[in-house]
Design a protein around this motif. Structure first.
Motif, short mmCIF file in Angstrom:
data_model
loop_
_atom_site.label_atom_id
_atom_site.label_comp_id
_atom_site.label_asym_id
_atom_site.label_seq_id
_atom_site.Cartn_x
_atom_site.Cartn_y
_atom_site.Cartn_z
N LEU A 198 33.54 47.44 42.01
CA LEU A 198 33.62 48.89 41.82
C LEU A 198 32.52 49.64 42.56
N SER A 199 31.44 48.97 42.85
CA SER A 199 30.35 49.64 43.56
C SER A 199 30.61 49.73 45.05
N GLU A 200 31.65 49.04 45.53
CA GLU A 200 31.98 49.11 46.95
C GLU A 200 32.52 50.49 47.29
N GLY A 201 32.47 50.84 48.57
CA GLY A 201 32.96 52.14 49.00
C GLY A 201 34.47 52.21 48.96
N SER A 202 34.98 53.44 48.93
CA SER A 202 36.41 53.67 48.99
C SER A 202 36.92 53.36 50.38
N ASP A 203 38.23 53.18 50.48
CA ASP A 203 38.87 52.95 51.77
C ASP A 203 40.03 53.93 51.88
N THR A 204 40.68 53.96 53.04
CA THR A 204 41.82 54.86 53.22
C THR A 204 43.10 54.25 52.67
N SER A 205 43.02 53.06 52.10
CA SER A 205 44.19 52.46 51.45
C SER A 205 43.73 51.73 50.19
N MET A 206 44.63 51.62 49.23
CA MET A 206 44.31 50.97 47.96
C MET A 206 44.15 49.47 48.16
N LYS A 207 43.26 48.86 47.36
CA LYS A 207 43.01 47.43 47.46
C LYS A 207 43.75 46.68 46.34
N SER A 208 43.96 45.40 46.58
CA SER A 208 44.49 44.54 45.52
C SER A 208 43.41 44.31 44.47
N ILE A 209 43.82 44.19 43.19
CA ILE A 209 42.84 44.00 42.11
C ILE A 209 43.00 42.66 41.41
N VAL A 210 43.64 41.68 42.08
CA VAL A 210 43.96 40.44 41.38
C VAL A 210 42.72 39.73 40.84
N ALA A 211 41.57 39.95 41.46
CA ALA A 211 40.35 39.27 40.98
C ALA A 211 39.75 39.99 39.78
N GLY A 730 46.28 60.50 42.35
CA GLY A 730 46.37 59.06 42.55
C GLY A 730 45.43 58.50 43.60
N ILE A 731 44.73 59.38 44.32
CA ILE A 731 43.86 58.95 45.41
C ILE A 731 42.40 59.03 44.95
N GLU A 732 41.54 58.25 45.58
CA GLU A 732 40.12 58.28 45.23
C GLU A 732 39.28 58.40 46.49
N PHE A 733 38.10 59.00 46.32
CA PHE A 733 37.16 59.20 47.42
C PHE A 733 35.78 58.74 46.98
N ASP A 734 34.96 58.30 47.94
CA ASP A 734 33.56 57.99 47.62
C ASP A 734 32.88 59.20 47.00
N ALA A 735 33.10 60.35 47.62
CA ALA A 735 32.50 61.60 47.14
C ALA A 735 33.56 62.69 47.10
N VAL A 736 33.55 63.48 46.03
CA VAL A 736 34.46 64.62 45.91
C VAL A 736 33.63 65.89 45.84
N LEU A 737 33.99 66.85 46.68
CA LEU A 737 33.35 68.16 46.69
C LEU A 737 34.42 69.18 46.30
N VAL A 738 34.27 69.80 45.14
CA VAL A 738 35.28 70.72 44.62
C VAL A 738 35.01 72.12 45.16
N TRP A 739 35.99 72.70 45.82
CA TRP A 739 35.85 74.01 46.46
C TRP A 739 36.11 75.13 45.45
N ASP A 740 35.10 75.90 45.15
CA ASP A 740 35.17 77.11 44.32
C ASP A 740 35.84 76.90 42.96
N ALA A 741 35.15 76.18 42.10
CA ALA A 741 35.63 75.99 40.72
C ALA A 741 35.12 77.16 39.87
N SER A 742 35.47 78.36 40.29
CA SER A 742 35.01 79.56 39.59
C SER A 742 35.93 79.91 38.44
N SER A 743 35.46 80.81 37.62
CA SER A 743 36.27 81.29 36.51
C SER A 743 37.52 81.99 37.02
N GLU A 744 37.39 82.64 38.16
CA GLU A 744 38.55 83.34 38.74
C GLU A 744 39.62 82.35 39.17
N ARG A 745 39.22 81.19 39.71
CA ARG A 745 40.18 80.20 40.22
C ARG A 745 40.65 79.24 39.13
#
Length: 783
Positions: A198-211, A730-745
């Motif tokens: 889980l500490s590994e970085g994200s990739d552009t495709s999902m990995k197998s979790i059999v282990a 359904g997708i994951e990123f190493d880092a997520v930056l949320v654009w304008d999480a204001s009360s208005e939005r």
């Protein structure tokens, strides 16, 4: 004998070398076979026509020539199959050489000595054909690793259960044929392995979790007792991964009777389709059929209508939010996705058995071939007990005969003679060949010319009427749109079909809307599924796919109850596995459906299992606790973080959009410099994504890869992705930056789950930026 001076690590490394030698031997052998088969295929292709005896002098020689071609083609096909099998074997062995196994268990059946079992992605059998160096993770005995800790244990086999004791459970991380980590564990899957993965970085495709499959995920993967499996799982709990491993397990378990083409997975969007496309091939299995619900609608309605998709509907509702029109449209969306409306349409179909189906007149130019009244009379002359399928098929046959008769009636008409005079040389040559084949062109010259003329005219008439004949074969003589619209044209009719005899709130608006849109061949998204259901029912559900044995639905909380019932009807023989998270129900059509839109009611209780996955593995403990704070307490109670420590999420106030983009640009540059390979900049809407991408591109250096991800995107790129919330599902990123999480939005109650969905895409880093006041749903405990 075991060398007592060696440590367990040394023993395992020595054993790994033995296995790698076995893999290496097999690889050399298969590579040699592959080279031979490749040479055979190339040689046969190059010499194909040289080895075929060609002779067309008489019919017997033609037959012999054809037999020679078929035999040579069969030889080529057999060699190509052998080449493909050898190629797949080399590919599998290459992966095994990199990481041949990930676990070891020592298990003693009752009354027997302990046996050592190594578990990997694929089995490895010794050259003697009896020694198992590695067992496939899907083998029955391998379930011991996922379900038990050392001590009393049991696993199921087709004819019962085998009891015994597990005396050792060991896990490995092997990369490049080198043992990186080794742990003995008393848990189902050790935390150390999970931490490492889980500490590994994200990739552009999902990995197998059999282990790293957990016990509760293993139940989902191997369950075959239930025909309907409904899984509610927290964000990042491994729902989709478990579903893909379940597909791999089913293909392994039923390899004699089940193929990948008999399994279909409904994905939330095209980006997600690409994201998961490598998991099954990585496990040595072909990909199942995969589509979005939008693609199903497009295939059925998109050729003749302009059909709004779910994303466009979402954007439209966002644009008119808070207006009278917005409120009316939202009520319509919710109602047309409801169980109540499904039952109303079902009752309407029962009424249509006796009368009321609309038909289209078959007309060529100003000539009527069959009137709508004649078609209706023919349709309803057949007993209602025979069903719509028999009625529709009977009328289709009758209309095709009517078209033939019409062609004959036009043979001496002036328009046809004039059209026949304008045909090109190619059509004249075809007519000549037809007459000659039928024995013409001997003594009766005038008769031959007459035959030529008749054949040309018939060809012209058939070409002219071909679009109408094609429409008849596609059952387009049934006017499903007019039949559907009729339900909204009569208050008494609608009320009589309603299960409680009542009209829904806003029925008048819905009536006007149906007349306006459908009259212009535009279909609102909320009308698309009911229209498909009505249309396919009137045709006798001739398009149902009875060969599909398993249907998987991901992000099931986003489907309306109507859509769930429709899928059940479309795949009548299939077992169903539906997975979702009701805390991520972000679309209007499903927000009041209780999370799963009636999925659990599709089959009898005794064949239905409802399961819950509570542990979130995707994000760090700090991110999980932060995102739980976005939800109402009663919705967050069943979510538990996996103990992986990381940075606190950050709440970042900004004066305006310009300052926000400046701050985000600096953070993107810094995060890329720290080695985070995938960064998701997530906005609320698509139009906002376009603006954000433009602002960031303006400020970032030219060597920073930045991609605006749209609804048509099929792959998730490396670097910075800017995308709206609904495409991030359904997708994951190493880092997520949320654009304008204001009360208005994000200030309304209905925005709470959307904001939760956005923030739970982060594996390691979460930054939430806002202008003005922050959304009231954001916890104030960020960094």
């Amino acid at each position: 004998m075991v060398n007592e001076s060696q440590s367990p690590r040394e023993e395992e490394e020595k054993r790994l070398l033995v296995v790698l030698e076995q893999v290496s031997r097999r690889m050399r052998k298969e590579t040699a076979v592959l080279g031979e088969r490749r040479g055979d295929v190339v040689g046969i292709r190059q010499e194909f026509w040289e080895d075929v005896r060609m002779n067309f002098s008489d019919s017997s020689e033609v037959a012999e020539t054809w037999t020679s071609i078929v035999q040579q083609a069969e030889v080529l096909a057999e060699r190509e199959r052998s080449h493909r099998v050898a190629s797949e074997a080399v590919e599998r062995l290459t992966k095994q050489f990199d990481s041949p196994y990930f676990a070891r268990i020592d298990f003693a059946e009752d009354g027997r000595e302990a046996e050592t079992i190594y578990i990997g992605r694929a089995s490895l059998l010794g050259e003697d054909g009896e020694t198992f160096y590695v067992y496939d993770w899907r083998a029955p005995v391998s379930s011991l690793f996922y379900d038990h800790e050392p001590g009393p244990a049991a696993y199921r086999v087709p004819n019962g259960e085998i009891d015994g004791e597990m005396t050792l459970k060991r896990q490995f991380v092997i990369r490049g044929g080198q043992m990186k980590h080794m742990f003995d564990t008393s848990e189902t899957v050790g935390d150390e392995i999970l931490q490492a993965v889980l500490s590994e970085g994200s990739d552009t495709s999902m990995k197998s979790i059999v282990a790293t499959i957990q016990k509760e995920q293993n139940f989902i993967i191997r369950d075959e007792r239930h025909k309907l499996l409904v899984v509610q799982g927290a964000a990042g709990s491994g729902k989709t991964s478990a579903a893909l491993q379940r597909i791999a397990y089913l293909l392994y378990r039923h390899r004699e009777t089940l193929t990948a083409n008999q399994i279909i997975l409904f994905s939330p969007n095209p980006v997600f389709k690409g994201y998961i496309s490598h998991v099954l091939p990585d496990l040595g299995e072909a990909n199942m059929r995969q589509m979005t619900f939008r693609e199903l609608i497009e295939a059925r309605l998109g050729r003749r209508f302009e059909v709004e998709d779910l994303f466009a509907q979402t954007e439209t509702l966002a644009a008119i939010d808070g207006t009278a029109e917005g409120d009316a449209r939202e009520r319509s969306v919710k109602y047309k996705g409801s169980d109540h409306f499904f039952m109303t349409v079902a009752n309407y179909l029962k009424r249509l058995e006796q009368g009321g189906v609309s038909f289209r007149t078959l007309r060529y130019r100003d000539m009527t071939i069959a009137s709508a009244e004649e078609i209706a009379e023919r349709f309803y002359a057949i007993e209602a007990s025979d069903g719509f399928a028999t009625r529709a098929a009977n009328v289709k046959r009758w209309l095709l005969e009517r078209i033939k008769a019409w062609i004959e009636s036009q043979m001496n008409e002036k328009w046809l003679e004039e059209a026949a005079e304008l045909v090109d040389q190619e059509d004249i040559q075809r007519a000549y060949v037809d007459v000659r084949r039928s024995g013409g062109f001997h003594d009766e010259v005038f008769d031959d010319e007459d035959q030529m003329s008749q054949r040309l005219k018939r060809k012209v008439a058939e070409d002219a009427i071909a679009p109408i004949a094609k429409a008849v074969r596609s059952y387009r003589f049934i006017d499903a749109v007019a039949t559907y619209t009729a339900l909204f044209e009569s208050r008494p009719l609608f009320a009589s079909c309603s299960p409680d005899g009542k009209l829904p709130q806003g029925w008048e608006w819905m009536s006007l809307r149906a007349e306006e849109t459908l009259g212009r061949k535009r279909i609102d998204h909320e009308d698309a599924t009911p229209l498909m259901y009505l249309s396919e029912a009137l045709e006798g559900f001739r398009r149902v796919e009875g060969d599909i044995q398993h249907v998987f639905v991901d992000e099931a909380q986003d489907y309306s109850p109507f859509q769930a019932a429709f899928l059940r009807r479309r795949y009548p023989r299939a077992r169903m596995t539906v997975l979702g998270d009701f805390n991520q129900a972000i679309y209007v059509q499903s927000q009041e459906s209780g999370g799963f839109g009636g999925w659990t009611r599709l089959m009898a209780p005794e064949v239905t299992a409802a399961l819950r996955l509570t542990t979130s593995y995707r994000s760090t403990e700090q991110i999980v606790e932060f995102t739980k704070g976005i939800l109402a307490p009663e919705d967050a109670v069943h979510i538990s973080p996996f103990h992986r420590i990381g940075e606190l999420p950050m709440l970042i106030p900004c004066e305006d959009a310009g300052r926000l983009s400046e701050r985000m640009t600096a953070d993107v540059t810094e995060l890329l410099g720290r080695g985070y390979g995938t960064i998701g900049v997530i906005t609320k809407t698509a139009s906002e994504s376009g603006d954000a991408a433009a602002l960031l591109k303006e400020r970032l250096s030219g060597d920073v890869p930045l991609t605006l991800v749209t609804g048509g995107s099929a792959e998730l790129p490396k670097g910075v992705s800017v995308l709206p919330a609904y495409l991030a599902k359904g997708i994951e990123f190493d880092a997520v930056l949320v654009w304008d999480a204001s009360s208005e939005r994000y200030g309304k109650e209905k925005d709470r789950k959307l904001l939760y969905t956005v923030c739970t895409r982060a594996l390691h880093i979460l930054h939430v930026y806002y202008t003005g006041e922050a959304s009231p749903w954001l916890p104030r405990s960020g960094g």
